[in-house]
Design a protein around this motif. Structure first.
Motif, PDB file in Angstrom:
ATOM      1  N   GLN A  44       0.832  -1.207   0.000  1.00 54.16           N
ATOM      2  CA  GLN A  44       0.000   0.000   0.000  1.00 54.16           C
ATOM      3  C   GLN A  44       0.866   1.256   0.000  1.00 54.16           C
ATOM      4  OE1 GLN A  44      -2.478  -0.649   3.444  1.00 54.16           O
ATOM      5  NE2 GLN A  44      -3.980  -1.852   2.304  1.00 54.16           N
ATOM      6  N   VAL A  45       1.925   1.267   0.794  1.00 54.83           N
ATOM      7  CA  VAL A  45       2.846   2.415   0.828  1.00 54.83           C
ATOM      8  C   VAL A  45       3.486   2.603  -0.547  1.00 54.83           C
ATOM      9  CG1 VAL A  45       5.054   3.211   1.781  1.00 54.83           C
ATOM     10  CG2 VAL A  45       3.306   2.290   3.305  1.00 54.83           C
ATOM     11  N   LEU A  46       3.956   1.521  -1.138  1.00 55.38           N
ATOM     12  CA  LEU A  46       4.587   1.604  -2.452  1.00 55.38           C
ATOM     13  C   LEU A  46       3.595   2.027  -3.526  1.00 55.38           C
ATOM     14  CD1 LEU A  46       6.724  -1.636  -2.237  1.00 55.38           C
ATOM     15  CD2 LEU A  46       7.558   0.725  -2.095  1.00 55.38           C
ATOM     16  N   ASN A  47       2.410   1.459  -3.517  1.00 53.93           N
ATOM     17  CA  ASN A  47       1.394   1.808  -4.513  1.00 53.93           C
ATOM     18  C   ASN A  47       0.997   3.276  -4.422  1.00 53.93           C
ATOM     19  OD1 ASN A  47       1.368  -0.775  -5.567  1.00 53.93           O
ATOM     20  ND2 ASN A  47      -0.361  -1.447  -4.319  1.00 53.93           N
ATOM     21  N   ALA A  48       0.943   3.823  -3.215  1.00 56.13           N
ATOM     22  CA  ALA A  48       0.603   5.243  -3.054  1.00 56.13           C
ATOM     23  C   ALA A  48       1.691   6.127  -3.668  1.00 56.13           C
ATOM     24  CB  ALA A  48       0.406   5.573  -1.571  1.00 56.13           C
ATOM     25  N   GLY A 104      12.766  -4.897  -2.589  1.00 57.62           N
ATOM     26  CA  GLY A 104      12.270  -4.163  -3.734  1.00 57.62           C
ATOM     27  C   GLY A 104      13.192  -3.057  -4.195  1.00 57.62           C
ATOM     28  N   LEU A 105      12.779  -2.460  -5.311  1.00 53.78           N
ATOM     29  CA  LEU A 105      13.531  -1.379  -5.935  1.00 53.78           C
ATOM     30  C   LEU A 105      12.553  -0.365  -6.515  1.00 53.78           C
ATOM     31  CD1 LEU A 105      16.070  -0.046  -7.157  1.00 53.78           C
ATOM     32  CD2 LEU A 105      15.920  -1.703  -9.024  1.00 53.78           C
ATOM     33  N   LEU A 106      12.683   0.878  -6.076  1.00 52.97           N
ATOM     34  CA  LEU A 106      11.913   1.998  -6.615  1.00 52.97           C
ATOM     35  C   LEU A 106      12.845   2.874  -7.436  1.00 52.97           C
ATOM     36  CD1 LEU A 106       9.725   3.377  -3.684  1.00 52.97           C
ATOM     37  CD2 LEU A 106       8.902   2.540  -5.873  1.00 52.97           C
ATOM     38  N   GLU A 111       8.510   6.322   6.197  1.00 53.65           N
ATOM     39  CA  GLU A 111       9.311   7.459   6.667  1.00 53.65           C
ATOM     40  C   GLU A 111      10.493   7.723   5.737  1.00 53.65           C
ATOM     41  OE1 GLU A 111       8.372   7.175  11.446  1.00 53.65           O
ATOM     42  OE2 GLU A 111       9.972   5.935  10.614  1.00 53.65           O
ATOM     43  N   VAL A 112      11.102   6.667   5.210  1.00 56.47           N
ATOM     44  CA  VAL A 112      12.206   6.841   4.257  1.00 56.47           C
ATOM     45  C   VAL A 112      11.692   7.535   2.998  1.00 56.47           C
ATOM     46  CG1 VAL A 112      13.855   5.630   2.776  1.00 56.47           C
ATOM     47  CG2 VAL A 112      13.574   4.933   5.162  1.00 56.47           C
ATOM     48  N   LEU A 113      10.535   7.096   2.502  1.00 56.94           N
ATOM     49  CA  LEU A 113       9.957   7.736   1.311  1.00 56.94           C
ATOM     50  C   LEU A 113       9.617   9.195   1.597  1.00 56.94           C
ATOM     51  CD1 LEU A 113       7.757   4.803   0.030  1.00 56.94           C
ATOM     52  CD2 LEU A 113       9.826   5.735  -1.043  1.00 56.94           C
ATOM     53  N   ASP A 114       9.087   9.487   2.776  1.00 56.52           N
ATOM     54  CA  ASP A 114       8.813  10.877   3.150  1.00 56.52           C
ATOM     55  C   ASP A 114      10.098  11.693   3.168  1.00 56.52           C
ATOM     56  OD1 ASP A 114       6.095  10.392   3.400  1.00 56.52           O
ATOM     57  OD2 ASP A 114       6.134  10.266   5.603  1.00 56.52           O
ATOM     58  N   GLU A 115      11.188  11.112   3.668  1.00 54.89           N
ATOM     59  CA  GLU A 115      12.468  11.827   3.691  1.00 54.89           C
ATOM     60  C   GLU A 115      12.942  12.122   2.270  1.00 54.89           C
ATOM     61  OE1 GLU A 115      17.093  11.304   5.209  1.00 54.89           O
ATOM     62  OE2 GLU A 115      15.554   9.971   6.024  1.00 54.89           O
ATOM     63  N   ILE A 116      12.853  11.142   1.403  1.00 57.34           N
ATOM     64  CA  ILE A 116      13.293  11.332   0.012  1.00 57.34           C
ATOM     65  C   ILE A 116      12.441  12.393  -0.679  1.00 57.34           C
ATOM     66  CG2 ILE A 116      13.407  10.237  -2.266  1.00 57.34           C
ATOM     67  CD1 ILE A 116      14.094   7.597  -0.722  1.00 57.34           C
TER      68      ILE A 116
END
Length: 136
Positions: A15-19, A45-47, A118-123
């Motif tokens: 869900q976090v990744l899909n958002a 995974g890899l984004l 939180e990592v995605l929010d930081e990025i």
């Protein structure tokens, strides 16, 4: 809400990744969910972000534990590929005061364990990404 099983935990990660993908911030290049039991498994995974930077992540999860991430690493790199930052809890030399730490351009420092969200929010919130996507 804490996960009660590994499949529940994996769904929360998806869900976090899909958002993030739905918001147009990144493309999910790969995800591997390897369930070992009803409580344990790996998520890897890899984004790929719009500026060609990448987030490689992996977690070994035990949903029976108060902190389900037994092992984790979130490695964010630029297109060169050069390290921007990495959070992990791998054993370190020299020893650190705690297992959880952050690698950055100036070295390694103790750091609380962030979640993938939180990592995605930081990025996305720290100005790492340019406002306009890079044309490849």
């Amino acid at each position: 809400m804490p996960a009660t099983s590994f499949p529940d935990y994996a769904r929360q990660i998806e869900q976090v990744l899909n958002a993030t993908v739905a918001a147009g911030e990144a493309a999910l290049l790969s995800i591997q969910i390897d369930q070992r039991s009803s409580l344990r498994g790996f998520v890897i995974g890899l984004l790929h972000f719009n500026d060609a930077s990448q987030l490689h992540f992996r977690e070994f999860v035990d949903a029976s534990q108060p902190e389900p991430r037994v092992l984790y690493a979130y490695h964010y790199q630029d297109p060169d590929p050069g390290l921007i930052f990495r959070y992990d809890n791998a054993a370190h030399r020299p020893l650190l005061p705690q297992a959880e730490h952050r690698h950055g351009p100036t070295g390694v420092e103790s750091s609380p364990a962030p979640t993938l969200a939180e990592v995605l929010d930081e990025i996305l919130g720290a100005g790492y990404l340019p406002s306009e996507p890079t044309v490849l």
